[in-house]
Design a protein around this motif. Structure first.
Motif, short mmCIF file in Angstrom:
data_model
loop_
_atom_site.label_atom_id
_atom_site.label_comp_id
_atom_site.label_asym_id
_atom_site.label_seq_id
_atom_site.Cartn_x
_atom_site.Cartn_y
_atom_site.Cartn_z
N ARG A 1 -3.33 3.94 -8.71
CA ARG A 1 -2.56 4.49 -7.59
C ARG A 1 -2.68 6.00 -7.50
O ARG A 1 -2.54 6.58 -6.42
N ALA B 1 0.08 8.57 2.01
CA ALA B 1 1.07 8.05 2.96
C ALA B 1 1.49 9.08 3.99
O ALA B 1 2.13 8.74 4.99
N ALA C 1 -4.11 1.71 -3.96
CA ALA C 1 -2.66 1.93 -3.88
C ALA C 1 -1.86 0.74 -4.39
O ALA C 1 -0.69 0.88 -4.75
N TRP D 1 -4.67 4.85 9.01
CA TRP D 1 -5.45 4.38 7.87
C TRP D 1 -6.23 3.14 8.30
O TRP D 1 -5.74 2.31 9.08
N LEU E 1 0.80 -1.22 0.00
CA LEU E 1 0.00 0.00 0.00
C LEU E 1 0.84 1.27 0.00
O LEU E 1 0.30 2.37 -0.04
N GLY E 2 2.16 1.12 0.07
CA GLY E 2 3.02 2.28 0.04
C GLY E 2 2.95 3.13 1.30
O GLY E 2 3.14 4.35 1.25
N VAL F 1 -4.86 7.72 -4.76
CA VAL F 1 -4.45 7.86 -3.35
C VAL F 1 -3.14 8.63 -3.22
O VAL F 1 -2.45 8.53 -2.21
N GLU F 2 -2.83 9.44 -4.21
CA GLU F 2 -1.59 10.21 -4.15
C GLU F 2 -1.55 11.08 -2.89
O GLU F 2 -2.52 11.80 -2.60
N TYR G 1 -12.43 9.80 -4.20
CA TYR G 1 -11.34 9.90 -3.24
C TYR G 1 -11.11 11.37 -2.88
O TYR G 1 -11.07 12.24 -3.75
#
Length: 464
Positions: free
Chosen positions: A271, A278, A265, A283, A124-125, A274-275, A237
């Motif tokens: 992806r 992180a 992600a 979460w 998920l980064g 969801v930029e 989102y």
């Protein structure tokens, strides 16, 4: 021991029969609660019974009341199926019968949890040193993360919730988008924080950052900001990078509710949705949604492990605690099943590219639904289909509700009715690993038949 083996054998046979029936059986249940109660029997047996007979009776009595949720044609709510590896691992989880709270007591499942958590963060980064707790579902994942956030923002204001409670504290205000999921509000009630303050959202349910900035500037009370990865109707989102930066500039804790949408992600093609995510502080997600593991399995992820351990941890002289930390310190439960085992199994079975393909196929099926719905007379897709959610109107609310009822009566598929932005909608949630292009075509056929029947009924009523 003989009884145990025989009972397990009968259960396996019925499980296989059930799974084999999914391709052809109606998706809705064919019996309701009262009938199933009668079939089960409402009188407690006076004495022991043969375990094989008990399992046989349970399976046959319940079968008509089962909804084909594992079917590739179930699109009601956001409910995934169960990947074969995850299902088999869940059987092992029950057979092993491990209490997953203490590392030294059950080292095998603690190790599985450690590996699965690390894989999830990588996939998920998210920050690699975050704490990952395995809870019952999205509601308790939100609860865990927001408990850590509540305590952290109050601690920063000089108030220790663990010793002083909430009475007399500076208070905590929670800012949420106007179209957040209702479980966020429920969680805040559990935490004694009351109703949140709504921030304006756009036509897709995405929080508007300028209104968030306005709200942040209106008070210096300790603050939590809840963002959303995947609106339950539009799939939209929130703008994470801008919203998180604004919240952190005011010292707020940022939590992301990503019940099904966090797994965007994991897929290169999605992806971008969801930029910036992180940079949040916590979460949440439901592994039994997009990742397709069995119930129950929520994911509570907190950037600062000390924050969640402070909120969730406890001490007991009888507990054999590990110096490096225990799984129970990251969740609200001391006793729990080894929920991470099916997660490890599905991640091991699919790998990075397999999870990406899983996510992209689901989103691709949603796009196919949207394209084909647009060809039906009078149908209008109301949302930008960016992920796995599709909302359709068929003109009037009355006709839309008639189509929803017609689809359920048809039995070929399950699609839920809802109300979004003041209009009745047919809502399609694509969440199952086993959904195929054929399932999409069959389900579209059910919608077409239901629409034709609704139109005939409306024409007949107008003539009368």
């Amino acid at each position: 021991m003989t009884d145990r083996s025989a009972a397990l054998g009968v259960a396996a046979e019925h499980a296989a029969t059930w799974l084999d029936s999914l391709e052809d059986r109606p998706v809705p249940p064919q019996a309701q609660v009262a009938e199933i109660v009668e079939r089960l029997g409402s009188v407690l047996p006076e004495g022991p019974q043969d375990p094989v007979a008990v399992i046989e009776h349970l399976a046959t009595a319940c079968e008509p009341g089962l909804t084909a949720m594992p079917s590739g044609r179930f699109f009601g709510m956001v409910i995934g199926g169960t990947h074969p590896a995850a299902l088999a691992a869940d059987w092992l989880t029950s057979a092993w019968d491990q209490n997953a709270g203490l590392a030294q007591l059950t080292p095998a499942v603690a190790a599985v949890e450690q590996v699965a958590g690390a894989w999830l963060l990588d996939l998920l980064g998210l920050p690699a040193d975050s704490a990952v707790g395995f809870v019952t579902g999205g509601t308790m994942a939100n609860f865990t993360c927001l408990a850590a956030g509540r305590d952290a923002v109050l601690r920063a204001a000089g108030w220790d919730v663990s010793t002083r409670g909430l009475v007399g504290s500076p208070g905590v205000r929670v800012l949420v988008g106007a179209e957040r999921h209702d479980t966020v509000d429920l969680t805040l009630r559990y935490l004694g924080l009351g109703a949140p303050e709504s921030v304006a959202a756009d036509s897709e349910g995405r929080l508007i950052v300028s209104d968030l900035e306005r709200a942040l500037g209106e008070s210096d009370v300790p603050t939590i900001v809840c963002l959303q990865a995947g609106n339950v109707h539009s799939g939209g989102y929130d703008p994470f990078a801008e919203a998180i930066a604004a919240a952190h500039a005011h010292g707020a804790w940022v939590h992301v509710d990503g019940a099904f949408g966090l797994f965007a992600a994991a897929a290169p093609g999605y992806r971008h949705l969801v930029e910036g995510i992180a940079e949040a502080d916590s979460w949440s997600s439901d592994a039994h949604k997009t990742l397709n593991v069995p119930y129950d399995c929520g994911l509570a992820i907190v950037r600062d492990p000390a924050a969640v351990r402070s909120a969730m941890g406890m001490h007991g002289d009888y507990l054999i605690q590990d110096a490096s930390g225990d799984p129970f310190e990251k969740v609200p439960e001391l006793s729990r099943r080894a929920r991470a085992t099916p997660v490890w199994a599905v991640l091991a079975a699919l790998g990075r590219t397999g999870v990406a393909d899983l996510v992209e196929r689901m989103a691709g099926h949603a796009s196919a639904f949207a394209r084909s719905m647009g060809d039906l007379p009078g149908a209008e897709v109301l949302n930008e289909v960016v992920f796995t959610q599709v909302c359709v109107s068929f003109g009037s609310d009355e006709r839309t509700r008639a189509v929803v009822a017609g689809v359920l009566a048809d039995g070929e598929a399950w699609m839920s009715g809802s109300t979004w932005r003041g209009r009745a909608v047919l809502r399609i949630s694509v969440s199952n690993w086993s959904t195929t292009e054929g399932d999409v075509r069959r389900s579209l056929g059910a919608v077409s038949r239901a629409l034709s029947a609704a139109n005939r009924a409306a024409d007949s009523a107008s003539v009368d």
